[in-house]
Design a protein around this motif. Structure first.
Motif, PDB file in Angstrom:
ATOM      1  N   GLN C 137       0.843  -1.199   0.000  1.00 14.75           N
ATOM      2  CA  GLN C 137       0.000   0.000   0.000  1.00 14.75           C
ATOM      3  C   GLN C 137       0.877   1.246   0.000  1.00 14.75           C
ATOM      4  N   LEU C 138       1.922   1.200   0.818  1.00 13.11           N
ATOM      5  CA  LEU C 138       2.862   2.319   0.894  1.00 13.11           C
ATOM      6  C   LEU C 138       3.650   2.423  -0.418  1.00 13.11           C
ATOM      7  N   ILE C 140       2.828   1.658  -3.392  1.00 14.23           N
ATOM      8  CA  ILE C 140       2.050   2.217  -4.494  1.00 14.23           C
ATOM      9  C   ILE C 140       2.008   3.739  -4.397  1.00 14.23           C
ATOM     10  N   ALA C 141       2.028   4.246  -3.154  1.00 12.36           N
ATOM     11  CA  ALA C 141       1.848   5.683  -2.945  1.00 12.36           C
ATOM     12  C   ALA C 141       3.124   6.481  -3.202  1.00 12.36           C
ATOM     13  N   VAL C 142       4.258   5.802  -3.303  1.00 14.36           N
ATOM     14  CA  VAL C 142       5.525   6.537  -3.430  1.00 14.36           C
ATOM     15  C   VAL C 142       5.773   6.924  -4.890  1.00 14.36           C
ATOM     16  N   PRO C 143       5.972   8.228  -5.179  1.00 13.34           N
ATOM     17  CA  PRO C 143       6.317   8.620  -6.547  1.00 13.34           C
ATOM     18  C   PRO C 143       7.721   8.129  -6.861  1.00 13.34           C
ATOM     19  N   PHE C 145      10.070   9.103  -8.854  1.00  9.55           N
ATOM     20  CA  PHE C 145      11.199  10.048  -8.959  1.00  9.55           C
ATOM     21  C   PHE C 145      11.618  10.561  -7.582  1.00  9.55           C
ATOM     22  N   TRP C 146      10.667  10.652  -6.668  1.00  5.20           N
ATOM     23  CA  TRP C 146      11.015  11.040  -5.299  1.00  5.20           C
ATOM     24  C   TRP C 146      11.824   9.929  -4.636  1.00  5.20           C
ATOM     25  N   GLN C 192       6.343  -0.291  -8.862  1.00  7.51           N
ATOM     26  CA  GLN C 192       5.625  -1.180  -9.777  1.00  7.51           C
ATOM     27  C   GLN C 192       5.457  -2.574  -9.187  1.00  7.51           C
ATOM     28  N   ILE C 195       2.495  -2.848  -6.963  1.00  5.70           N
ATOM     29  CA  ILE C 195       1.231  -3.046  -7.690  1.00  5.70           C
ATOM     30  C   ILE C 195       1.130  -4.491  -8.151  1.00  5.70           C
ATOM     31  N   ARG C 198       0.310  -7.071  -5.518  1.00  6.65           N
ATOM     32  CA  ARG C 198      -1.103  -7.051  -5.118  1.00  6.65           C
ATOM     33  C   ARG C 198      -1.970  -7.739  -6.154  1.00  6.65           C
ATOM     34  N   ILE C 242      -1.121  -6.975 -16.600  1.00  4.88           N
ATOM     35  CA  ILE C 242      -0.497  -5.908 -15.834  1.00  4.88           C
ATOM     36  C   ILE C 242       0.978  -5.769 -16.212  1.00  4.88           C
ATOM     37  N   GLN C 246       2.703  -2.482 -17.466  1.00  8.76           N
ATOM     38  CA  GLN C 246       3.825  -1.923 -16.705  1.00  8.76           C
ATOM     39  C   GLN C 246       5.015  -1.627 -17.597  1.00  8.76           C
ATOM     40  N   GLY C 253       7.875   6.046 -18.070  1.00 12.54           N
ATOM     41  CA  GLY C 253       8.294   6.533 -16.758  1.00 12.54           C
ATOM     42  C   GLY C 253       9.791   6.705 -16.682  1.00 12.54           C
TER      43      GLY C 253
END
Lengths: 273, 534, 315
Positions: C137-138, C140-143, C145-146, C192, C195, C198, C242, C246, C253
């Protein structure tokens, strides 16, 4: 009914971000257009909760205004995707197997061959960079997501006997789609909409980071990261804080989406990427 | 020595009690049938013997197989037992096989995991087993995939998998429920032969009492997770000491009290040479599309107040014909005329209200997001003189009362009703426009026998009160026999025989009709049995 | 199978044709004449005309389209407006960075996601599953490039295990080249793989409730055997979709990640081209990316057929 931890935690995160965005319209701790060079690159202090950037601007204020950009771009993009994709999906399902269906679905496949970044690049090539580009690029990419999802949800419904009953009553395909199909795929759309919203925030951040999104002076989280990059060695908080803001927003929406899914219908499968 | 003995078996899933004090046994070579309505726990009894229960299940009592108590065996020993000592056949042949593996591999797998056979030996044993269940290698090579076989053929593969190791006990959970009547007869014969040949015990789970009476040496009747009665088939049928058993058997052979058909032969629906094709998937990229004929030159009339039956097996074209009569699909040639107007997808809606329909699935027939009142008023859409406001509420109340529900049910959602009640709502929806013709499309097929009997009574009663004509479509011959005056028999898109229901059933002319009637298992006449000395 | 392949191939060609028309049309409506842009505001009209002729801009649009397509099929992507070098050469240099990076990231993502997804599915509802679900879950939330910047901060600036950016080139040997792509690949792959893990998990759980899994248990297979022999291959079908999507995402990306790590890939090429209005380069690189995505979808379609016999016999 008892709400799950996912929904509670997710909506808490989302509300905080939304509150930041809304409050920023009437109040921010500092004026973000005001430079304050003597106080530049401060780490968090009592005066500047999240520190200051290389121009001495208050980072907390910039995060608040940046939330506005992120949410607005992602929300409008999801709106475009739903507004165009859902009717297309309903139409394709109603004409399943016919040429309308074929054209809509092949068109979808074609859009999927253009990743949103490539669409953004093409649009930038024509119109030049800007937040509107980001909205259009992410929005276009959302159309096939919602069209496919709606069609996939609607197709099995068309085989159900209550749809036959409506057809026996003489109802048209358009009327059946709005009266019977749409309410029954609504759960699916709400859950996927939440996920697309979070993906929109990620995409907006990425586009702003490479300069294809919101242009200065409009603050955005992606731009803040781009500005922070050269200073990451000696001022890591400049990169850390906008990143955490993005993560909180995306995590909040994802948790909310998963929670809603479990709450509404655990059988729903969301598409990601 | 007793093969299987189940002693005081109790089962709960989570905190929900499923079985209570179930006790029975099976000898080698014996066929024991467990029967009962849905929710009786009959399938769970079977899964308990396999020890394939949900993780939240807790069991008490004992299940002895060959003298070993399965409830205390470790999982590894249970795995060694499943497939080797006990085989199982399931209800849904369409989904019981792995779609991405060949039938040869799937049968051979049972052999490979329970013996030291090599891959080649296992394949050759699998071939023998498949031939034994009626799938010889020249027509059904091991390399076939499940999707290349029909439902009956797949069920044979499942049986071959279950008996590949010649287990002492075979469990069959509704093995023929998903199959057509002629296929059912052949599968049941195969099971009987295998029991004799291998001297197996067979534990058969079925809701169909005719099948039970036909197959089983002993019968166990269950209700609400408990055994209400068990005994030798002949004795049990003759005595029926428990009232529930009696009620169950009576409901299964329920005869409705159908009013005399009205005189005067005014045709209200005429089907003339109706033909409907379906496009098949293209065989080649640029090959011309092939068509399959679903309905071929079908002609018949329904007269005012007449009750007409339509029987046939799956794929015979019944559903296509129904859709054409309802004006949902166009015909390639021929005409359908209802109440003097030609039926077609573009017919005026006002014309549609005189013909209504009741579907099979009590769960799929209603939009789950609408209240009963909205569901019931749907047929009035575009109707010329549709009642509104107070009048509509009144009409809905009347029609709900008519089908044995309360006017207050109008404000409820559909999930608040049981299967039988839902079918009453479906009938109410069909009645609300005061139609002269109702199509019952497998309308009682998904219901338990006791509910089915009530709905059949309701249909007969409504036909008396409203002088209704109907077309009753079903695969169940015994039901069609009791609720219709005249019957059509359909095979491969054509009507092969038609006539007075009693005449067709007692003296069938067409070979297909004869084979259908011969294949359908019949309940023994209960009166004769109870009169005969036990 | 042959019929299936041919049919997919036909649809691939149609997609490519439509995509090329769309890209060409979009670039055509872009404002500004490249020749005037290149020569500046004070250029003489005849100089501009001469340059237009040299760039092949003076022929009708339809002819230009077919010249462009025909050229690309023979490896001639035209001449860069700014650098006056063949676009094909510029692309070949860059694609040897971008494509390996995407493949590297895809491999990492799959290698991480499969075991993690299978592990979580086999421990459904238990602590291990919860931990995996929380971590993904975490993830997936991380961009990405960051995440890339954080990797640079930790592994390049603080620990000095990797260089902070740049690409050493394949001529320095496989390992050094791969090493300089490792941080970018990890940055791309981890989000990726969250994702994918999951999807793998939920796909397996769907399969676990299928009737044929119960049949397999009734044969005497253990839970584990059932999962691996009957579950995995069926669960792969949605996972393949998927993975295909991807790859498209990783290729595109990669453009962002190349910015973070100063990699000389297609991304940097396209940004330089946009800022100098070198539209022929933009056009060709976009077409190349779309071509690669469509090719990957084609391969995924073939992979479906390899996994699922029902597709092979359907025409």
């Amino acid at each position: 009914m008892r709400l799950s931890r996912n929904i509670l935690f997710g909506s808490l995160l989302c509300s905080v971000i939304l509150a930041c965005a809304l409050i920023s319209f009437i109040w921010t701790p500092y004026d973000i257009t005001q430079m304050d060079i003597p106080n530049k690159l401060q780490t968090p202090t009592a005066a500047h909760w999240l520190g200051t950037d290389h121009f001495g601007r208050d980072i907390f204020s910039m995060i608040m205004v940046g939330a506005r950009t992120s949410l607005a771009v992602a929300l409008v993009a999801v709106g475009i995707g739903m507004g165009i994709g859902v009717p297309l999906g309903l139409w394709a399902a109603a004409q399943s197997g016919g040429w309308v269906d074929e054209i809509i679905m092949r068109g979808n496949d074609l859009i999927f061959a253009f990743p949103s970044l490539v669409i953004a690049i093409l649009i930038t090539a024509i119109l030049g960079p800007g937040a509107i580009n980001a909205i259009i690029a992410i929005g276009i990419f959302n159309i096939p997501v919602f069209a496919r999802l709606t069609r996939a949800g609607a197709l099995p419904l068309w085989q159900r006997e209550f749809i036959l009953a409506a057809r026996v009553a003489g109802k048209s395909a358009a009327r059946i789609s709005t009266e019977h199909i749409l309410p029954n795929v609504a759960n699916l759309l709400i859950v996927q909409g939440t996920i697309q919203f979070s993906l929109g925030i990620l995409a907006e951040a990425g586009l702003s980071y490479i300069g294809l999104g919101a242009q200065p002076p409009t603050p955005s989280w992606g731009r803040m990261l781009a500005d922070a990059q050269t200073m990451v060695a000696f001022a890591p908080h400049l990169a850390l804080i906008p990143g955490l803001a993005i993560i909180s927003a995306v995590l909040g929406l994802n948790l909310l989406g998963d929670g809603l899914r479990d709450h509404l219908d655990p059988k729903i499968r969301v598409m990601r990427t | 020595m007793t093969l299987l003995s189940v002693e005081n078996l109790s089962l709960s899933i989570g905190s929900l009690p499923i079985l209570r004090d179930v006790t029975f046994s099976i000898e080698p070579g014996e066929i024991v049938a467990i029967t009962g309505e849905s929710g009786s726990g009959k399938s769970m009894t079977a899964f308990s013997v396999m020890q394939l229960l949900p993780e939240s299940a807790t069991t008490q009592g004992a299940i002895h197989l060959n003298g070993r108590n399965l409830l205390t065996l470790p999982e590894a020993d249970l795995c060694a037992m499943r497939g080797n000592d006990v085989g199982m056949v399931f209800q849904e042949p369409m989904t019981a096989l792995n779609p991405v593996k060949t039938i040869g591999d799937q049968v051979a797998e049972t052999i490979l995991i329970h013996s030291t056979a090599t891959q080649a030996e296992a394949q050759s044993q699998a071939a023998t087993m498949l031939a034994r269940v009626g799938l010889p290698q020249d027509r059904f090579p091991l390399s076939r995939y499940p999707h290349e076989l029909s439902g009956g053929q797949r069920q044979r593969v499942v049986i071959a998998m279950a008996i590949a190791r010649r287990p002492r006990l075979l469990i069959a959970d509704e093995p023929t429920t998903a199959l057509d009547v002629t296929t059912q007869a052949r599968i049941l014969d195969l099971l009987k032969d295998l029991v004799n040949e291998f001297d197996m015990g067979l534990l058969m789970i079925t809701h169909d009492l005719a099948v039970v009476a036909d197959m089983a040496h002993r019968i166990i009747v269950m209700r609400h997770g408990e055994i209400v009665e068990q005994g030798d088939t002949q004795t049990l049928l003759a005595t029926m000491s428990h009232s529930y058993t009696k009620a169950l058997f009576e409901a299964s052979s329920h005869q409705v009290d159908l009013p005399e058909p009205s005189e005067g032969h005014i045709p209200i629906l005429s089907v003339e040479n109706a033909t409907r094709d379906y496009p098949l998937p293209r065989t080649g990229l640029f090959a011309p599309r092939q068509h399959a004929r679903a309905v071929n030159a079908v002609s018949f009339d329904i007269h005012h107040g007449e009750r007409l039956g339509l029987v046939g097996e799956s794929g015979c074209g019944k559903s296509t014909l129904t859709r054409a009569i309802l004006g949902l699909e166009p015909l390639q040639s021929g005409t359908i005329t209802a109440f003097g107007v030609e039926v077609s997808p573009s017919m005026p809606a006002a014309q549609r209200v005189k013909t209504q329909v009741v579907f099979q699935d009590p769960y799929g027939s209603f939009n789950p997001r609408h209240r009963v009142a909205r569901i019931l008023s749907e047929p009035f859409y575009l109707a010329p003189d549709a009642p509104k406001g107070e009048a509509l509420t009144e009409t809905i109340a009347t029609v709900l009362t008519d089908v044995g529900l309360a006017p207050s049910d109008a404000t409820k959602y559909i999930h608040e009703f049981s299967g039988g009640q839902r079918q009453r709502i479906a009938i109410a929806r069909a009645l609300i426009t005061k139609p002269e013709l109702i199509i019952f499309d497998e309308a009682v097929s998904a219901l338990d026998v006791s509910i089915r009997a009530q709905i059949l009574d309701l249909i007969a009663d409504l036909s008396r009160r409203h002088n209704l004509a109907y077309l009753f479509i079903s695969h169940d011959l015994s039901v069609v026999r009791t609720v219709t005056d005249r019957v059509l028999v359909m095979q491969s898109g054509e009507i092969v025989e038609q006539g007075d229901t009693d005449a067709v059933f007692t003296n069938p002319q067409h070979p297909y009709t004869r084979s259908l009637i011969a294949a359908a298992p019949v309940l023994p006449d209960l009166k004769e049995l109870s009169d005969a000395p036990a | 199978m042959l019929r299936y392949t041919l049919k997919r191939l036909l649809s691939l060609l149609i997609s490519l044709a439509i995509a090329s028309v769309v890209i060409f049309a979009v670039i055509e409506i872009a404002p500004g004449d490249p020749a005037s842009f290149m020569l500046g505001l004070n250029a003489q009209p005849d100089t501009v005309a001469a340059l237009r002729a040299e760039l092949g801009l003076d022929v009708p649009k339809s002819e230009r389209y077919f010249n462009w397509i025909g050229g690309m099929m023979t490896g001639d992507f035209g001449m860069s407006y700014t650098y006056r070098t063949p676009v094909a050469e510029m692309i070949t240099d860059r694609i040897w960075v971008s494509l390996p990076l995407a493949l590297y990231a895809l491999t990492l993502s799959t290698l991480i996601a499969f075991p993690v997804g299978i592990y979580a599915a086999s421990r459904r509802g238990q602590a291990g599953d919860m931990a995996v679900m929380g971590a993904t879950q975490l993830g997936i939330a991380v961009p990405n490039f960051w995440f890339a910047m954080m990797l640079v901060l930790i592994f390049a600036i603080n620990l000095r295990w990797f260089s902070a950016g740049g690409f050493v080139g394949w001529d320095k040997g496989l390992l050094p080249a791969l090493k300089s792509l490792t941080l970018p690949a990890i940055a791309l792959a981890l989000p990726q793989s969250a994702i994918l893990a999951r999807v793998m998990r939920s796909s397996l759980l769907d399969i676990l409730s299928e009737d044929f899994m119960r049949t397999a248990r009734a044969k005497g297979l253990t839970r584990r055997q059932t999962l691996f022999r009957h579950g995995l291959r069926n669960a792969l079908i949605p996972v393949l979709t998927i993975i295909g999507m991807q790859f498209a995402f990783l290729l595109a990306g990669g453009i962002i990640i190349e910015q973070v790590f100063f990699l000389p890939g297609l991304g940097r090429l396209i940004f330089q081209a946009i800022s100098s209005r070198d539209l022929i380069v933009v056009e060709s690189v976009v077409m190349l990316l779309v071509f690669l995505v469509i090719m990957v979808n084609f391969v995924v379609d073939l992979a479906y057929a390899a996994v699922d016999p029902r597709l092979r016999s359907r025409t």
